[in-house]
Design a protein around this motif. Structure first.
Motif, PDB file in Angstrom:
ATOM      1  N   GLU A 186      43.644  37.274  48.481  1.00 12.65           N
ATOM      2  CA  GLU A 186      44.219  36.759  49.724  1.00 12.65           C
ATOM      3  C   GLU A 186      43.271  35.723  50.298  1.00 12.65           C
ATOM      4  O   GLU A 186      42.248  35.401  49.694  1.00 12.65           O
ATOM      5  CB  GLU A 186      44.475  37.884  50.718  1.00 12.65           C
ATOM      6  CG  GLU A 186      43.264  38.739  51.022  1.00 12.65           C
ATOM      7  CD  GLU A 186      43.630  39.897  51.941  1.00 12.65           C
ATOM      8  OE1 GLU A 186      43.029  39.959  53.029  1.00 12.65           O
ATOM      9  OE2 GLU A 186      44.476  40.721  51.588  1.00 12.65           O
ATOM     10  N   MET A 187      43.613  35.200  51.510  1.00 17.30           N
ATOM     11  CA  MET A 187      42.859  34.080  52.058  1.00 17.30           C
ATOM     12  C   MET A 187      41.394  34.431  52.311  1.00 17.30           C
ATOM     13  O   MET A 187      40.506  33.607  52.082  1.00 17.30           O
ATOM     14  CB  MET A 187      43.505  33.598  53.358  1.00 17.30           C
ATOM     15  CG  MET A 187      44.779  32.794  53.150  1.00 17.30           C
ATOM     16  SD  MET A 187      44.557  31.354  52.060  1.00 17.30           S
ATOM     17  CE  MET A 187      43.384  30.401  53.018  1.00 17.30           C
ATOM     18  N   SER A 188      41.108  35.647  52.779  1.00 19.41           N
ATOM     19  CA  SER A 188      39.708  36.014  52.997  1.00 19.41           C
ATOM     20  C   SER A 188      38.941  36.005  51.683  1.00 19.41           C
ATOM     21  O   SER A 188      37.773  35.597  51.627  1.00 19.41           O
ATOM     22  CB  SER A 188      39.610  37.390  53.670  1.00 19.41           C
ATOM     23  OG  SER A 188      40.222  38.391  52.877  1.00 19.41           O
ATOM     24  N   GLY A 189      39.584  36.440  50.606  1.00 17.67           N
ATOM     25  CA  GLY A 189      38.959  36.391  49.293  1.00 17.67           C
ATOM     26  C   GLY A 189      38.776  34.969  48.800  1.00 17.67           C
ATOM     27  O   GLY A 189      37.791  34.662  48.110  1.00 17.67           O
ATOM     28  N   ASP A 190      39.695  34.092  49.165  1.00 14.57           N
ATOM     29  CA  ASP A 190      39.562  32.679  48.786  1.00 14.57           C
ATOM     30  C   ASP A 190      38.331  32.062  49.440  1.00 14.57           C
ATOM     31  O   ASP A 190      37.602  31.289  48.806  1.00 14.57           O
ATOM     32  CB  ASP A 190      40.827  31.924  49.198  1.00 14.57           C
ATOM     33  CG  ASP A 190      40.763  30.445  48.840  1.00 14.57           C
ATOM     34  OD1 ASP A 190      40.616  30.123  47.649  1.00 14.57           O
ATOM     35  OD2 ASP A 190      40.841  29.619  49.765  1.00 14.57           O
ATOM     36  N   GLY A 248      42.974  31.731  42.667  1.00 14.58           N
ATOM     37  CA  GLY A 248      42.326  31.331  43.902  1.00 14.58           C
ATOM     38  C   GLY A 248      43.284  30.575  44.789  1.00 14.58           C
ATOM     39  O   GLY A 248      44.360  30.146  44.352  1.00 14.58           O
ATOM     40  N   GLY A 249      42.880  30.423  46.050  1.00 15.96           N
ATOM     41  CA  GLY A 249      43.662  29.663  47.012  1.00 15.96           C
ATOM     42  C   GLY A 249      43.104  28.269  47.179  1.00 15.96           C
ATOM     43  O   GLY A 249      42.370  27.766  46.325  1.00 15.96           O
ATOM     44  N   GLU A 262      49.222  33.699  46.740  1.00 15.99           N
ATOM     45  CA  GLU A 262      50.183  34.562  47.429  1.00 15.99           C
ATOM     46  C   GLU A 262      50.776  35.636  46.520  1.00 15.99           C
ATOM     47  O   GLU A 262      51.361  36.610  46.989  1.00 15.99           O
ATOM     48  CB  GLU A 262      51.330  33.724  48.014  1.00 15.99           C
ATOM     49  CG  GLU A 262      50.914  32.799  49.142  1.00 15.99           C
ATOM     50  CD  GLU A 262      50.158  31.573  48.650  1.00 15.99           C
ATOM     51  OE1 GLU A 262      50.231  31.253  47.438  1.00 15.99           O
ATOM     52  OE2 GLU A 262      49.464  30.943  49.468  1.00 15.99           O
ATOM     53  N   THR A 263      50.620  35.472  45.207  1.00 21.79           N
ATOM     54  CA  THR A 263      51.152  36.456  44.259  1.00 21.79           C
ATOM     55  C   THR A 263      50.612  37.843  44.549  1.00 21.79           C
ATOM     56  O   THR A 263      51.320  38.849  44.381  1.00 21.79           O
ATOM     57  CB  THR A 263      50.780  36.058  42.816  1.00 21.79           C
ATOM     58  OG1 THR A 263      51.229  34.730  42.567  1.00 21.79           O
ATOM     59  CG2 THR A 263      51.422  36.991  41.804  1.00 21.79           C
ATOM     60  N   GLY A 322      47.701  37.482  63.208  1.00 23.39           N
ATOM     61  CA  GLY A 322      47.608  37.729  61.769  1.00 23.39           C
ATOM     62  C   GLY A 322      48.041  36.541  60.944  1.00 23.39           C
ATOM     63  O   GLY A 322      48.658  35.595  61.436  1.00 23.39           O
ATOM     64  N   SER A 323      47.715  36.607  59.650  1.00 24.54           N
ATOM     65  CA  SER A 323      48.012  35.501  58.737  1.00 24.54           C
ATOM     66  C   SER A 323      49.186  35.789  57.819  1.00 24.54           C
ATOM     67  O   SER A 323      49.639  34.911  57.095  1.00 24.54           O
ATOM     68  CB  SER A 323      46.772  35.184  57.881  1.00 24.54           C
ATOM     69  OG  SER A 323      46.399  36.318  57.108  1.00 24.54           O
ATOM     70  N   ARG A 324      49.683  37.029  57.832  1.00 23.20           N
ATOM     71  CA  ARG A 324      50.810  37.402  56.973  1.00 23.20           C
ATOM     72  C   ARG A 324      52.110  37.440  57.769  1.00 23.20           C
ATOM     73  O   ARG A 324      52.107  37.725  58.966  1.00 23.20           O
ATOM     74  CB  ARG A 324      50.573  38.772  56.342  1.00 23.20           C
ATOM     75  CG  ARG A 324      49.350  38.888  55.456  1.00 23.20           C
ATOM     76  CD  ARG A 324      49.353  40.285  54.821  1.00 23.20           C
ATOM     77  NE  ARG A 324      48.225  40.489  53.923  1.00 23.20           N
ATOM     78  CZ  ARG A 324      47.124  41.160  54.230  1.00 23.20           C
ATOM     79  NH1 ARG A 324      46.984  41.655  55.454  1.00 23.20           N
ATOM     80  NH2 ARG A 324      46.160  41.329  53.350  1.00 23.20           N
TER      81      ARG A 324
END
Length: 405
Positions: A13-17, A40-41, A56-57, A197-199
């Motif tokens: 997700e975005m935090s992981g990116d 990756g994002g 997003e997958t 939130g981002s989702r």
């Protein structure tokens, strides 16, 4: 020094990116010709990853929601396993997304690849027996927080406490007044930042309630300025639709494209959904109220599985309640506005909490991505990880206890 030529990285997700992009940049600084592949994002793609699927997958929220997407997730994991084995990287690193990545890491490790996991799953909070599976899945864990590293030391898994890249990135001194001027705000009037939130599901569960809360506070405080960062264009569309139903509030709101960090720095208080945003608010040294609502069945399961008394990272790091948390049925405009109103009115309490957050921030500033690279080099070369985290954890505990006295 170990020579790293190929690194397979999978973020969820975005935090992981964000973490992945910082790690990739640190690896490229040491190995300019290094290649990256995985998922990756935008940040990781800009840093050079060949992303085999859109980020997003894997961005599926909640226990119930994951079940609906399970066939697709299993297909993606099989494809990544085959891709990684064919590409033959020096190491595979899963970033967060433990339900997906730990299974992939185990499969790749059993096939002979070196595997590591970056960002500890919340195994210390619920289903601690999962640590046995983690030991089978990875050669080492890269932990962002000291209490996580202490847990893995106790269970015999090689671990490096690297600190948090956000703590490195954010300054220890923030400029509230200057940031307000940059955003076109009055430097003297109170500011509330609202981050639902981002989702899509987070906006669905929290968006209307958060805006109703802001509307209530604006009626009580006509000078209040409200900042709402939209995480991406899709979230902006959702938020615009909600604001259109509240024309009085709309006049006091500035809807931002991204700029969540600037919104937090400019604020006196932050209303946010639980997650990485709470850590970022802590690292911006801002008072906050954490709220979270989820699908009823997901909440029913979580109540029976989660053992920790807190859901937000500031409280988990401090191991005490520094930040109020409201969950599920407690998330109402009345309760949220009551808590936030107290924060906005009590400048002395805000100042004390900001100083406490600055102390925790300083302890987490460890040049995380460089430390992670050093740990990766050691694992790939078959060397012991850098010095045990025990002394660091003891130092952290001393600082934590001193701050609570």
């Amino acid at each position: 020094m170990s020579q790293l030529a190929r690194v397979y990285i999978v973020a969820g997700e975005m935090s992981g990116d964000l973490l992945g992009a910082s790690l990739m940049q640190a690896l490229k600084a040491r190995y300019p010709q290094i290649e990256f592949r995985g998922i990756g994002g935008p940040g990781m793609i800009a840093a050079g990853i060949d992303s085999r699927f859109p980020l997003e997958t894997l961005s599926v929220m909640g226990l119930v929601e994951v079940v609906k997407h399970l066939p697709q997730l299993l297909r993606v994991r099989r494809a990544l396993r085959e891709d990684a084995l064919a590409w033959k990287p020096d190491v595979m690193i899963g970033i967060d997304a433990p339900d997906f990545n730990l299974g992939l890491e185990r499969q790749l490790r059993e096939a002979g690849l070196t595997t590591m996991h970056y960002v500890s799953p919340s195994v210390w909070a619920w289903r601690q027996g999962r640590v046995k599976g983690i030991v089978r899945a990875v050669d080492a864990m890269l932990a962002l927080l000291p209490f996580e590293a202490a847990f893995y030391e106790q269970h015999g898994l090689p671990v490096a406490f690297v600190g948090h890249p956000l703590a490195d990135e954010l300054p220890l001194v923030t400029d509230r007044e200057g940031t307000r001027i940059e955003l076109g705000l009055s430097p003297s009037a109170p500011v509330l930042a609202v981050l639902p939130g981002s989702r899509a599901n987070e906006i669905r569960f929290l968006g209307a309630t958060f805006l109703d809360t802001a509307e209530r506070l604006c009626r009580e405080r006509p000078a209040l300025q409200v900042l709402i960062p939209a995480a991406n264009p899709l979230r902006r569309v959702q938020l615009e639709a909600l604001l259109a139903q509240r024309p009085e509030l709309e006049r006091q709101v500035i809807l931002l494209d991204g700029q969540a960090r600037q919104a937090m720095v400019a604020s006196d208080a932050v209303l946010l959904a639980s997650g990485t945003a709470a850590l970022e608010a802590m690292l911006c040294h801002r008072s906050m109220l954490v709220a979270y609502r989820m699908a009823p069945l997901t909440h029913w399961l979580a109540r029976r599985l989660v053992k920790t008394p807190w859901i937000s990272l500031p409280n988990l790091i401090a191991q005490e309640t520094l930040v109020p948390e409201l969950i599920q049925d407690a998330v109402t405009p009345e309760k949220l506005a009551g808590q936030l109103g107290s924060m906005l009115d009590d400048g002395e309490a805000r100042a004390a909490l900001e100083q406490r957050f600055a102390t925790l921030h300083a302890e987490l500033q460890r040049n995380a991505s460089v430390r992670a690279v050093e740990a990766i080099e050691a694992v790939v070369a078959g060397r012991p990880l850098p010095a045990s985290v025990t002394s660091t954890v003891k130092k952290y505990e001393t600082i934590r206890r001193a701050g609570s006295e």
